[in-house]
Structure formats: structure tokens, C-alpha cells
Write a protein that holds these residues in place. Sequence first.
Motif, PDB file in Angstrom:
ATOM      1  N   VAL A   1       0.849  -1.190   0.000  1.00 23.11           N
ATOM      2  CA  VAL A   1       0.000   0.000   0.000  1.00 23.11           C
ATOM      3  C   VAL A   1       0.886   1.242   0.000  1.00 23.11           C
ATOM      4  CG1 VAL A   1      -1.934  -1.152   1.123  1.00 23.11           C
ATOM      5  CG2 VAL A   1      -0.200  -0.007   2.517  1.00 23.11           C
TER       6      VAL A   1
ATOM      7  N   GLY B   1      -2.296   4.551   2.303  1.00 20.29           N
ATOM      8  CA  GLY B   1      -2.832   3.296   2.804  1.00 20.29           C
ATOM      9  C   GLY B   1      -3.691   2.576   1.785  1.00 20.29           C
ATOM     10  N   LEU B   2      -3.434   2.835   0.495  1.00 20.85           N
ATOM     11  CA  LEU B   2      -4.260   2.288  -0.575  1.00 20.85           C
ATOM     12  C   LEU B   2      -3.411   1.492  -1.573  1.00 20.85           C
ATOM     13  CD1 LEU B   2      -6.365   5.497  -1.362  1.00 20.85           C
ATOM     14  CD2 LEU B   2      -7.127   3.515  -0.033  1.00 20.85           C
TER      15      LEU B   2
ATOM     16  N   ARG C   1      -7.477  -1.227   0.241  1.00 20.93           N
ATOM     17  CA  ARG C   1      -6.501  -0.961   1.304  1.00 20.93           C
ATOM     18  C   ARG C   1      -5.526  -2.118   1.470  1.00 20.93           C
ATOM     19  NH1 ARG C   1     -11.309   1.463   2.832  1.00 20.93           N
ATOM     20  NH2 ARG C   1     -11.107   3.652   3.461  1.00 20.93           N
TER      21      ARG C   1
ATOM     22  N   LEU D   1     -12.498   8.983   0.424  1.00 22.12           N
ATOM     23  CA  LEU D   1     -11.036   8.834   0.442  1.00 22.12           C
ATOM     24  C   LEU D   1     -10.338  10.161   0.177  1.00 22.12           C
ATOM     25  CD1 LEU D   1     -10.683   5.467  -1.527  1.00 22.12           C
ATOM     26  CD2 LEU D   1     -10.221   5.834   0.910  1.00 22.12           C
TER      27      LEU D   1
END
Length: 364
Positions: A126, A130-131, A209, A360
Motif C-alpha cells: 500500500v 494506505g491504498l 486498502r 477517500l
Amino acid sequence: MMGLVYIMDVHVPKPLPSANDGNYSDMTVVITGANAGVGYETSKQLAVDYGINVIMGCRSKVKCDNAASSINHVIASSNSKGSATPMIVDLADLSSVQSFISQLQSTNVDVLFNNAGYTPLKGYPVNQYGLDPSFTTMHLSHFFLTEELLKSNPKLRVVNTSSGTHHLCAIPHVYLPQWLYDLFALIPGNFMDHSPGCIDNDYLTKGIRSATISSAYFEAKLANVMHVVELPRRHEGIMAIAIDLGWVGTSIQPWMRGGLNPATLGWMRNAKIGIYPVLRAILTSKQQLMSELSQDSDNNRPYKQSGFLINPLGITEEAFTYPWWGDNNKNNVGGTKTFNVSGEQMRMLSKKLWDTSVMLLKDN
């Protein structure tokens, strides 16, 4: 294969608009991933052949400057009124996208071509948000760019590069025999390491995530379609189109590069010809494209508030209307769980993808 490529390249069913059909020199088109492949060829043909002002968004300054310089050199030796302007944008970095947006604030943009993409490597961790990096680069940043440009350009036409691979989110789950479906499920890293339909509630809460999976490209290209489907529902009256390029030789894969590759061998459409559906999406009038979806009027479209697709032959078509997206696939059983990959379900999930994307961006 060569015969099929020839038919697709030469015997296309719909002609492109003539450069004399409209005042294209007043148009401004923004293109991401513009220094190579589909992005470069689209930039070149729009600027040189149609006299359009093209803003070329690229990650590398050197490559962007060289690409724009090459196009402007051709323009200078012709009677074209077009131009190619290089600008830097790294779609992996939302702050870079914000900077790109800020540079475009004083520009009237007619068309946004969300084209940049890449082939993700499995297991990539990630990112700083955090993706999954492929989700950020190929969907979220383009979503962000689109929303911000629409604020100052409410009549913006949005064109997304998708891929026929988005159908692989449904086809194997619907058609594979039960024993083969179960066998694939046991193989680590197989191309079916996605949920049926790829983008479901689990993907929107956990998948985005997580580290990149083998089918991340399918997921990203499906997200590009879902973005287009939902756009006119959120911004009434705008035109949103996803492009299925077909099998086009670009630089997205290492084996597509170099002097000897499938495109030069005639096994794939080269990018110069392969951008035909993109040019149709950018240049053809709204009235013409809508009339192709319905012979009478757009009021007769079954999904009249949705964006739509243009396929490799330049033909317009509704999203999620092929048999594998049919309503009869609401309760197919794959392995041990029931799944729903109907068009109705995918349109509902398009709304959820939109809401998730908004959330997001607020968090980042």
C-alpha cells in the motif's frame, strides 16, 4: 490474427469527423499519460490534424517536453493551428494532481482524457495513503482531477481509457465449469484472485486498502467504466465515455516495446490506428453519439442517465449489457458462495465506488 487486425484497422464502420466539420481550433483537450502510446498518438492527431490545443500531462518532465516538442515540430511544418503544451502530473501523488489542477484553473477545458495507466505488479505494498497504488493511480487520481475540473468547466466531456479486460471480472465466474472454477481458486496468484465482479462491498472496504493482486489491472479498468457510468448521474448533462481500445500495441507491457513487437509484426493494432475510438469519443458530436445508442432519441435508452462505452470498432454501447453481465447472473454459484454480477448490481456498486472515492479524497 493479421487478417482480423487488418479488418479492424481498415474497415471501421464509422468515419471520423472531418477537420473541416467544426471549429476545433477553439478546443482544449487535457490528456494524462500523454508522452507515449495512446496518449501521445491522440495528442499528436488532435493537435496536428484538427488544430486543437492539447495539454499533455506526464510524470516525467524530460519525456513530456520531448513528446510535446516532437508534436510542435510537426505543427510548425504544417498549416495546423494546434499546439502541444507539456505539464507535469504524477497520478501516484495526490499533491501532484492538486498542483496540476491549480495550473489548469485559468484554462477553459473542453475534454478531459483520463488515459494514464500501467500494468501493476502483484504484491506491491500500500502507498502513503494506505491504498493499493494501482487504485490510486488509475482511478482515484483521475476521479479527483475530473471533479475539480468540472467545477470550472461544467460542460466538460470526460473520456476514460478502459479495457476489454474489465469483462474478465465476470466472464470466468459466470462460464467456467464448477470443477475448473474450484481448481483455479486453489492456485495462489491466479488471474481469478478477485471477487466475482471485482469491485464489490468487500473490495471497497478492504481490497483498496490491500497490496496489489494479480487482477488489479482488471479492477482498475472496471473502475474506469464505473466512473463513467455514474458521472452523468452526479453531473447532469455532461458526456462521459469509457473506451475499450481492443488489442493495441503500446508501451504498457515490456514485450510491447522495441523494434520487434506484436504491433510491428501485424499481430496487434498499432497505437496510431488503435486510438480511433478515442478520437470518436473526443470529436464526435453529442447528438451523433447519443443517436447511435438509440435510433429514436436518448429518452429510449434503458440507462439514459449513465455514461457509455465506445468499443474497438468505434461503436457506442451501453455498459454492463453483455450476457455475462445479464440479470440472469444474479444468483450464480461460484465455489461455495453466491454472487451477483448483473448489470443492475454493477450500476449500484458504481454509486458506492463514487461515494467511497469522495470519502477517500476527504481523508487524504
